[in-house]
Design a protein around this motif. Structure first.
Motif, PDB file in Angstrom:
ATOM      1  N   VAL A  89       0.354  -1.261  -0.244  1.00 13.89           N
ATOM      2  CA  VAL A  89       0.002  -0.473   0.051  1.00 13.89           C
ATOM      3  C   VAL A  89       0.831   1.015   0.371  1.00 13.89           C
ATOM      4  O   VAL A  89       0.300   2.470  -1.231  1.00 13.89           O
ATOM      5  N   LEU A  90       1.579   1.556   0.505  1.00 15.39           N
ATOM      6  CA  LEU A  90       2.774   2.397   0.917  1.00 15.39           C
ATOM      7  C   LEU A  90       3.637   2.453  -0.292  1.00 15.39           C
ATOM      8  O   LEU A  90       3.581   3.895  -1.425  1.00 15.39           O
ATOM      9  N   GLU A  91       4.050   1.892  -1.740  1.00 14.02           N
ATOM     10  CA  GLU A  91       4.711   2.093  -2.444  1.00 14.02           C
ATOM     11  C   GLU A  91       3.564   2.307  -3.772  1.00 14.02           C
ATOM     12  O   GLU A  91       3.917   2.866  -4.465  1.00 14.02           O
ATOM     13  N   GLU A  92       2.146   1.530  -3.208  1.00 16.74           N
ATOM     14  CA  GLU A  92       1.473   2.538  -4.319  1.00 16.74           C
ATOM     15  C   GLU A  92       1.368   3.531  -4.006  1.00 16.74           C
ATOM     16  O   GLU A  92       1.169   4.721  -4.970  1.00 16.74           O
ATOM     17  N   ARG A  93       1.259   3.685  -3.289  1.00 21.65           N
ATOM     18  CA  ARG A  93       0.800   5.751  -2.860  1.00 21.65           C
ATOM     19  C   ARG A  93       2.026   6.253  -3.177  1.00 21.65           C
ATOM     20  O   ARG A  93       1.363   7.500  -3.565  1.00 21.65           O
ATOM     21  N   LYS A  94       2.947   6.002  -2.761  1.00 19.61           N
ATOM     22  CA  LYS A  94       4.400   6.597  -3.411  1.00 19.61           C
ATOM     23  C   LYS A  94       4.161   6.693  -5.041  1.00 19.61           C
ATOM     24  O   LYS A  94       4.523   8.199  -5.272  1.00 19.61           O
ATOM     25  N   ARG A 107      -6.462   9.210 -10.306  1.00 20.17           N
ATOM     26  CA  ARG A 107      -5.667   9.290  -8.506  1.00 20.17           C
ATOM     27  C   ARG A 107      -6.606   8.726  -7.908  1.00 20.17           C
ATOM     28  O   ARG A 107      -6.632   8.433  -6.579  1.00 20.17           O
ATOM     29  N   ALA A 108      -7.480   9.718  -7.559  1.00 21.27           N
ATOM     30  CA  ALA A 108      -8.154   9.876  -6.670  1.00 21.27           C
ATOM     31  C   ALA A 108      -9.056   8.548  -6.509  1.00 21.27           C
ATOM     32  O   ALA A 108      -9.421   8.267  -5.163  1.00 21.27           O
ATOM     33  N   PHE A 109      -9.840   7.882  -7.494  1.00 22.51           N
ATOM     34  CA  PHE A 109     -10.697   6.570  -7.266  1.00 22.51           C
ATOM     35  C   PHE A 109      -9.262   6.181  -6.578  1.00 22.51           C
ATOM     36  O   PHE A 109      -9.616   5.175  -5.729  1.00 22.51           O
ATOM     37  N   ARG A 110      -8.155   5.773  -7.156  1.00 18.14           N
ATOM     38  CA  ARG A 110      -7.418   4.685  -6.883  1.00 18.14           C
ATOM     39  C   ARG A 110      -6.424   5.091  -4.630  1.00 18.14           C
ATOM     40  O   ARG A 110      -6.819   4.113  -3.659  1.00 18.14           O
ATOM     41  N   GLU A 111      -6.968   6.241  -4.540  1.00 15.57           N
ATOM     42  CA  GLU A 111      -6.496   7.011  -3.100  1.00 15.57           C
ATOM     43  C   GLU A 111      -7.395   6.462  -2.682  1.00 15.57           C
ATOM     44  O   GLU A 111      -7.477   6.076  -1.311  1.00 15.57           O
ATOM     45  N   THR A 134      -0.253  -0.329 -10.128  1.00 15.58           N
ATOM     46  CA  THR A 134       0.968   1.429 -10.925  1.00 15.58           C
ATOM     47  C   THR A 134       1.994   0.774 -10.181  1.00 15.58           C
ATOM     48  O   THR A 134       3.011   0.903 -11.229  1.00 15.58           O
ATOM     49  N   SER A 135       2.380   0.591  -8.862  1.00 17.60           N
ATOM     50  CA  SER A 135       3.582   0.430  -8.693  1.00 17.60           C
ATOM     51  C   SER A 135       3.729  -1.271  -8.263  1.00 17.60           C
ATOM     52  O   SER A 135       3.528  -1.988  -8.430  1.00 17.60           O
ATOM     53  N   GLN A 136       5.251  -1.264  -9.337  1.00 14.36           N
ATOM     54  CA  GLN A 136       5.941  -2.713  -9.326  1.00 14.36           C
ATOM     55  C   GLN A 136       6.217  -3.717  -7.833  1.00 14.36           C
ATOM     56  O   GLN A 136       6.177  -4.378  -7.815  1.00 14.36           O
ATOM     57  N   GLU A 137       6.615  -2.022  -7.636  1.00 12.76           N
ATOM     58  CA  GLU A 137       7.359  -2.632  -5.968  1.00 12.76           C
ATOM     59  C   GLU A 137       6.341  -3.034  -5.296  1.00 12.76           C
ATOM     60  O   GLU A 137       6.322  -4.236  -4.534  1.00 12.76           O
ATOM     61  N   ALA A 138       4.974  -2.373  -5.940  1.00 11.47           N
ATOM     62  CA  ALA A 138       3.268  -2.985  -4.834  1.00 11.47           C
ATOM     63  C   ALA A 138       3.373  -3.450  -5.483  1.00 11.47           C
ATOM     64  O   ALA A 138       2.501  -4.831  -4.025  1.00 11.47           O
ATOM     65  N   ARG A 139       3.005  -3.955  -5.994  1.00 13.89           N
ATOM     66  CA  ARG A 139       3.020  -6.147  -7.449  1.00 13.89           C
ATOM     67  C   ARG A 139       3.296  -6.757  -6.584  1.00 13.89           C
ATOM     68  O   ARG A 139       3.210  -7.988  -6.073  1.00 13.89           O
ATOM     69  N   ALA A 140       4.735  -6.478  -6.355  1.00 10.72           N
ATOM     70  CA  ALA A 140       5.672  -7.829  -6.357  1.00 10.72           C
ATOM     71  C   ALA A 140       5.445  -7.932  -4.115  1.00 10.72           C
ATOM     72  O   ALA A 140       5.679  -9.362  -3.625  1.00 10.72           O
TER      73      ALA A 140
END
Length: 667
Positions: A89-94, A107-111, A134-140
């Motif tokens: 979640v943190l990586e996705e928010r970043k 962006r607003a919907f995802r947040e 959207t974040s590869q780190e978050a997906r991993a």
């Protein structure tokens, strides 16, 4: 073909177990009133000077069990999942904050989606299953959750699977699913009795890498699987309802495929049916700070099950318990090889005690000290008695064992002035050994004065000995039970070894009297019946004397109380305290009968009761007898010394001669 197995531990050059310490301890316990079976169990429980006992092993088992429960808790997997979820979640928010190309509405919907995640970890993971990261780190990080859950649920049933499947590929996951399908088919065939040994071998050839235990039969395979599966169920039972619900929901995400959980549930059902005796419903209270994963938690529950089983085995408190019941492999796994070596040594010691001939099982199934053990125990007691006797003052040191009379069977080295006959075989044997040691010429043997041995003789007549021992309530209450039994065994051993022509009768008297063999008296538990029936005991003693009309009667009475019961003419026992005058009269009458038979009488008075002192003194005067008031530790020496005094006309022989001279002391 040779087959090598793992060494069991311990010193491979160590000698076989030494029974000396165990036999000495068991003998002391038997003298204290324990049965030989219980005495042996107490020694195994206590251990020896350099040998850990069962109590020490059981203490270590209990300490490890407490440590496991106190150090760990069962929400380790939930904590790991929560950390991975927070990372995702943190990586996705970043990424959402950094991505300037993204539509503001998207962006607003995802947040909003991320902000509105439910507080439940399992619900949040489920809700994000369809989220487009959207974040590869978050997906991993999120994919790691599914991978972790898959490895954890497998590690619950198959030890080591969490590490083995780390970074697993799709092919690895497919192999797991295939193994589970084949395993369930094999288990279901076994439930119906349709499986074959070849099918088991084919299964192991194909999937053996999943089973490091290397089971050799399908029964061994089911034992290992059922123990692990039951521990997994106990772990779930040990969790709170909230933890359990979250893990059940999270498990559906394992490897991102519901098939895994379906196959595991199917396997659990098969194992429950095949191994209903496993503990499928138990639970434990974990209260530590160190979180356990599903697999580690299941392993901890298996460890607890092992420790509980070991605690029962080491307690030896169930019927028919033997040291061979202790699972040495399980003990080594939980406490280390040294503990297994200690338990194996105790098992060998128990086996040696049972097979050595020192213990034998009676017709009632109870263990008894064998005649061989009784001889060894009596010999040890006689050594103590002899030491006490020879340390007394006023004994004239006479080296001869009797210049004429019956041969005792013992020999000793000739000394100037001896008139006993030579023991020719021993004398010649001594000369041959000395000559050979000096390198002498074969065929020429000269007898030296130091080679000569003479046969000891004893100037004595046959004696009929009656040892009357008080077994009333007060003897047990005042700590006189053990000295009484030690005294009886010491006298019995002396007569059987040195005065074989004498006839000893052991008579116990409490509320009633009866004759006893030494084995029975030695194993006799403390009596708590009130009553001191000296009259009945004297009746039995006089009957013994009359059976040996040509022998010298010797009456030895050990007591700590006045007579309080007697035998009525019709055979009933009468008891009254304080003593009834008729009880005293009956005892006096039988003592007079012993005096008329010519008995040499000695009373051994235990305790300081003035009434007993007056009674015993008056009884002894009637038959010109003696009264001895020894300390408890000196009772054996007093009784044996009195007996030996009756065997020597002068009464002044050195007591060492009665005990077989140098041969006894060397033994």
């Amino acid at each position: 073909m040779s087959r090598y197995t793992r060494y069991g531990g311990g010193d491979p050059l160590a000698p076989p177990v030494d029974l000396a310490e165990a036999l000495d301890a068991i003998g002391q316990e038997v003298m204290a009133g324990y049965s030989p079976e219980r005495a042996m169990q107490e020694f195994l429980r206590r251990g020896g000077r350099d040998q850990a006992g069962l109590d020490d092993l059981a203490r270590r088992v209990a300490e490890k069990r407490r440590e496991l429960l106190a150090r760990n808790n069962l929400d380790g997997t939930l904590q790991e999942v929560r950390e991975l979820l927070d990372t995702a979640v943190l990586e996705e928010r970043k990424q959402l904050a950094r991505d300037v190309t993204m539509d503001d509405g998207d962006r607003a919907f995802r947040e909003m989606q991320l902000e509105g995640l439910p507080p439940s970890t399992a619900a949040a993971v489920s809700e994000l299953a369809s989220y487009d990261w959207t974040s590869q780190e978050a997906r991993a990080a999120y994919e790691q959750i599914k991978d972790l859950l898959g490895r954890e649920v497998l590690d619950q049933r198959f030890a080591g699977m969490k590490q083995a499947l780390e970074n697993a590929t799709d092919e690895d996951r497919a192999a797991v699913n295939e193994m589970l399908r084949d395993l369930n088919e094999l288990l279901e065939k076994h439930r119906l009795g349709d499986d074959t040994e070849q099918e088991f071998r084919d299964f192991m050839d194909k999937h053996g890498d999943f089973f490091p235990e290397d089971p050799q039969t399908i029964e061994e395979l089911m034992d290992a699987l059922a123990a692990r599966s039951a521990a997994a169920q106990r772990m779930m039972n040990s969790m709170s309802a909230e933890q359990r619900a979250e893990l059940m929901q999270l498990s559906q995400q394992a490897f991102g495929s519901p098939e895994l959980m379906q196959q595991l549930s199917r396997m659990d059902d098969n194992l429950r049916a095949l191994r209903p005796g496993e503990d499928w419903s138990g639970s434990e209270e974990f209260g530590g700070d160190e979180g356990l994963g599903l697999g580690d938690g299941t392993g901890a529950l298996q460890d607890l099950a092992d420790l509980d089983a070991l605690a029962e085995q080491l307690s030896q408190s169930y019927g028919g318990a033997r040291m061979d019941d202790v699972d040495l492999d399980r003990l080594a796994r939980q406490l280390g090889d040294d503990a297994a070596v200690d338990a194996r040594t105790l098992a060998e010691l128990e086996r040696a005690l049972r097979e050595s001939g020192y213990l034998k099982r009676g017709s009632d199934g109870e263990l008894r000290l064998s005649p061989r053990a009784m001889r060894e125990l009596g010999k040890a007691l006689l050594r103590d008695v002899a030491t006490r006797l020879t340390s007394r003052q006023g004994q004239r040191d006479v080296r001869q064992s009797g210049a004429a009379g019956e041969r005792s069977g013992a020999t000793r080295q000739w000394a100037f002035g001896d008139t006993e006959p030579w023991d020719v075989p021993r004398t010649i044997g001594n000369a041959v050994r000395r000559t050979a040691g000096e390198g002498g010429v074969s065929g020429r043997v000269r007898i030296h004065v130091d080679d000569i041995e003479v046969q000891e003789t004893e100037a004595r007549t046959q004696a009929a000995v009656a040892l009357l021992v008080d077994t009333s309530f007060s003897m047990a209450m005042d700590g006189r039970w053990v000295p009484m039994k030690r005294t009886a065994l010491a006298l019995h051993s002396l007569i059987r070894s040195r005065f074989r022509g004498d006839d000893l009768q052991l008579i116990s008297f409490g509320r009633a009297a009866r004759t006893m063999e030494i084995e029975e008296l030695t194993a006799l538990d403390a009596r708590w019946d009130k009553g001191t029936n000296l009259h009945h005991a004297l009746l039995l003693a006089n009957r013994h004397f009359r059976k040996h009309p040509n022998a010298q009667p010797v009456l030895l009475v050990v007591t700590d109380g006045e007579p309080t019961s007697h035998l009525e003419p019709h055979g009933e026992v009468y008891f009254e305290y304080p003593p009834h005058p008729l009880t005293i009269a009956y005892a006096v009458r039988e003592l007079d009968n012993a005096g008329r038979l010519g008995a040499q009488v000695t009373f051994f008075r235990l305790g300081e009761d003035p009434g007993l002192a007056r009674f015993v003194d008056s009884m002894a005067k009637r038959v010109d007898g003696r009264v001895v008031a020894p300390e408890l530790d000196d009772l054996g020496a007093a009784v044996v010394g009195s007996y030996l005094g009756s065997r020597a006309p002068s009464g002044q022989a050195d007591y060492r001669d009665w005990f077989g001279g140098r041969g006894f002391w060397a033994g």
